[in-house]
Scaffold this motif. Sequence first.
Motif, PDB file in Angstrom:
ATOM      1  N   GLU A  56      34.565  41.097  35.493  1.00  0.00           N
ATOM      2  CA  GLU A  56      34.698  42.554  35.789  1.00  0.00           C
ATOM      3  C   GLU A  56      33.880  43.109  36.949  1.00  0.00           C
ATOM      4  O   GLU A  56      34.308  43.724  37.770  1.00  0.00           O
ATOM      5  CB  GLU A  56      34.939  43.556  34.732  1.00  0.00           C
ATOM      6  CG  GLU A  56      35.403  44.750  34.924  1.00  0.00           C
ATOM      7  CD  GLU A  56      37.076  44.878  35.605  1.00  0.00           C
ATOM      8  OE1 GLU A  56      37.230  45.801  36.247  1.00  0.00           O
ATOM      9  OE2 GLU A  56      37.580  43.974  35.392  1.00  0.00           O
ATOM     10  N   ARG A  57      32.589  42.583  36.789  1.00  0.00           N
ATOM     11  CA  ARG A  57      31.690  43.023  37.768  1.00  0.00           C
ATOM     12  C   ARG A  57      32.084  42.804  39.380  1.00  0.00           C
ATOM     13  O   ARG A  57      31.402  43.376  40.027  1.00  0.00           O
ATOM     14  CB  ARG A  57      30.304  42.349  37.446  1.00  0.00           C
ATOM     15  CG  ARG A  57      29.661  42.529  36.230  1.00  0.00           C
ATOM     16  CD  ARG A  57      28.583  41.821  36.016  1.00  0.00           C
ATOM     17  NE  ARG A  57      28.866  40.376  35.777  1.00  0.00           N
ATOM     18  CZ  ARG A  57      27.777  39.418  35.903  1.00  0.00           C
ATOM     19  NH1 ARG A  57      26.339  39.594  36.112  1.00  0.00           N
ATOM     20  NH2 ARG A  57      28.349  38.117  35.798  1.00  0.00           N
ATOM     21  N   THR A  58      32.990  41.663  39.407  1.00  0.00           N
ATOM     22  CA  THR A  58      33.333  41.341  40.963  1.00  0.00           C
ATOM     23  C   THR A  58      34.484  42.392  41.350  1.00  0.00           C
ATOM     24  O   THR A  58      34.844  42.046  42.470  1.00  0.00           O
ATOM     25  CB  THR A  58      33.866  39.941  40.740  1.00  0.00           C
ATOM     26  OG1 THR A  58      35.236  39.719  40.276  1.00  0.00           O
ATOM     27  CG2 THR A  58      32.777  38.836  40.291  1.00  0.00           C
ATOM     28  N   ARG A  59      34.887  43.221  40.728  1.00  0.00           N
ATOM     29  CA  ARG A  59      35.915  43.977  40.902  1.00  0.00           C
ATOM     30  C   ARG A  59      35.540  44.779  42.528  1.00  0.00           C
ATOM     31  O   ARG A  59      36.452  44.957  43.325  1.00  0.00           O
ATOM     32  CB  ARG A  59      36.223  44.936  40.016  1.00  0.00           C
ATOM     33  CG  ARG A  59      37.512  46.118  40.220  1.00  0.00           C
ATOM     34  CD  ARG A  59      37.892  46.960  38.967  1.00  0.00           C
ATOM     35  NE  ARG A  59      39.284  47.522  39.148  1.00  0.00           N
ATOM     36  CZ  ARG A  59      39.092  48.841  39.489  1.00  0.00           C
ATOM     37  NH1 ARG A  59      38.176  49.272  40.096  1.00  0.00           N
ATOM     38  NH2 ARG A  59      40.571  49.383  39.725  1.00  0.00           N
ATOM     39  N   PRO A  60      34.482  45.314  42.861  1.00  0.00           N
ATOM     40  CA  PRO A  60      34.468  45.964  44.145  1.00  0.00           C
ATOM     41  C   PRO A  60      34.622  44.869  45.298  1.00  0.00           C
ATOM     42  O   PRO A  60      34.905  45.586  46.348  1.00  0.00           O
ATOM     43  CB  PRO A  60      32.796  46.409  44.068  1.00  0.00           C
ATOM     44  CG  PRO A  60      32.428  46.603  42.830  1.00  0.00           C
ATOM     45  CD  PRO A  60      33.554  45.315  41.854  1.00  0.00           C
ATOM     46  N   LEU A  61      34.607  43.827  44.950  1.00  0.00           N
ATOM     47  CA  LEU A  61      34.722  42.759  46.061  1.00  0.00           C
ATOM     48  C   LEU A  61      36.356  42.814  46.563  1.00  0.00           C
ATOM     49  O   LEU A  61      36.652  42.350  47.577  1.00  0.00           O
ATOM     50  CB  LEU A  61      34.339  41.238  45.690  1.00  0.00           C
ATOM     51  CG  LEU A  61      32.994  41.029  45.435  1.00  0.00           C
ATOM     52  CD1 LEU A  61      32.866  39.613  44.809  1.00  0.00           C
ATOM     53  CD2 LEU A  61      31.920  41.424  46.507  1.00  0.00           C
ATOM     54  N   ARG A  62      37.062  43.445  45.626  1.00  0.00           N
ATOM     55  CA  ARG A  62      38.411  43.690  46.024  1.00  0.00           C
ATOM     56  C   ARG A  62      38.679  44.219  47.618  1.00  0.00           C
ATOM     57  O   ARG A  62      39.664  44.224  48.248  1.00  0.00           O
ATOM     58  CB  ARG A  62      39.535  44.015  45.112  1.00  0.00           C
ATOM     59  CG  ARG A  62      39.505  43.019  44.008  1.00  0.00           C
ATOM     60  CD  ARG A  62      40.236  43.708  42.760  1.00  0.00           C
ATOM     61  NE  ARG A  62      40.155  43.019  41.487  1.00  0.00           N
ATOM     62  CZ  ARG A  62      40.184  43.550  40.346  1.00  0.00           C
ATOM     63  NH1 ARG A  62      40.845  44.581  40.207  1.00  0.00           N
ATOM     64  NH2 ARG A  62      40.260  42.637  39.086  1.00  0.00           N
ATOM     65  N   LEU A  63      37.874  45.129  47.602  1.00  0.00           N
ATOM     66  CA  LEU A  63      37.813  45.954  48.943  1.00  0.00           C
ATOM     67  C   LEU A  63      37.866  45.113  50.172  1.00  0.00           C
ATOM     68  O   LEU A  63      38.243  45.360  51.075  1.00  0.00           O
ATOM     69  CB  LEU A  63      36.788  47.283  49.072  1.00  0.00           C
ATOM     70  CG  LEU A  63      36.602  47.907  50.283  1.00  0.00           C
ATOM     71  CD1 LEU A  63      37.907  48.586  50.689  1.00  0.00           C
ATOM     72  CD2 LEU A  63      35.360  48.781  50.199  1.00  0.00           C
ATOM     73  N   LEU A  64      37.124  44.039  50.005  1.00  0.00           N
ATOM     74  CA  LEU A  64      36.649  43.203  51.236  1.00  0.00           C
ATOM     75  C   LEU A  64      37.797  42.043  51.418  1.00  0.00           C
ATOM     76  O   LEU A  64      37.962  41.680  52.583  1.00  0.00           O
ATOM     77  CB  LEU A  64      35.452  42.129  50.818  1.00  0.00           C
ATOM     78  CG  LEU A  64      34.083  42.834  50.457  1.00  0.00           C
ATOM     79  CD1 LEU A  64      32.998  41.975  50.114  1.00  0.00           C
ATOM     80  CD2 LEU A  64      33.669  43.988  51.449  1.00  0.00           C
TER      81      LEU A  64
END
Length: 336
Positions: A56-64
């Motif tokens: 779940e820590r990778t969630r902010p990468l979805r913006l990229l």
Amino acid sequence: MIRIELDEASLGATRIAISPLWDAFCSLHLALPHRTPSWPYEEWAGRAREVLRDDERTRPLRLLTHGPHGFPDFLLPRPAGASSVDAELDIVRATPADVVRAGVREHYAEMEDHPFVRPYVDDPEAACATLAEAYAAYWEGALEQHWPTMRRLVEDEVLVRARTFATEGVDALFAGLESRASWKPPVLELTKHIEADYRAGERRLLLIPLVFAEGCRLYSTDDPEVLAVSFQARGAAALRDRSAGPGAACGDRLGLLLGRGRASVLRQLGGPLTTAGLADRLGLAPSTVSEHLSVLADAGVVTRHRVGRSVYYQLTDTGRSLLALLAGEDVLRAVS
């Protein structure tokens, strides 16, 4: 198509740099569910997708990967001479708040209330720290074990390109760059799904070789000092599953003549490579590759030269002719 007009000043100041973070960014796009990666990346993509799904820590990468085509440079800063992902992530964390908000206004003006964008407006420092942690989690799960091999590949590419630039000039550098880039002086054209024209002006050109450029090609235009462009490094087959992959063709005349090991070494030498670099690409022990190279050098089909502490091997004209005649491969004008 992206067209970048380069003047003599920007061309003369051209540099080549390594960026693990840029490679991570492109690998994200190659791991998207709708993508069908080519053979060297297939097994890796399966593992990377598990990391993106389960951590779940990778969630902010979805913006990229789900935002518009363009994005502000603070999400992917230009390399600053550091070749470790930790050093690059420190740059992300240290991005000034005014730079973050200005980037959001320019690139996400109609998306400021989007849940992936809003944090960068409300609390830029915390959002950048969270993004850096997301990158770090993805790196640890999907790329860290591959980085020693990846680093050798891109370092080899830097040395080959720098030598070409120094000895043959910018035309030779761009001519051998890759299939999605073409040089029509004074314009460098990049194949993209958008249309844009840029002038380098006072900025210098920075070229960044990537192992995962199949995921996407990147160019950075926000920086007032540097115009950065990525390109595909050779040797991505080093990432493949050693137990999988295409077998040797029955009609391999070069393999029948030299043996499969020496034939595979010869085929990899499109440009200067070290024994370790060849071993990475072929999945062979360095001692085995060294033995093959010694025989090939004695036969006059490869030559060796030393750069610092490293010894680089490359094809001679005899080696290129042998490949062209027996393997049907057009390497007579290979980059040297």
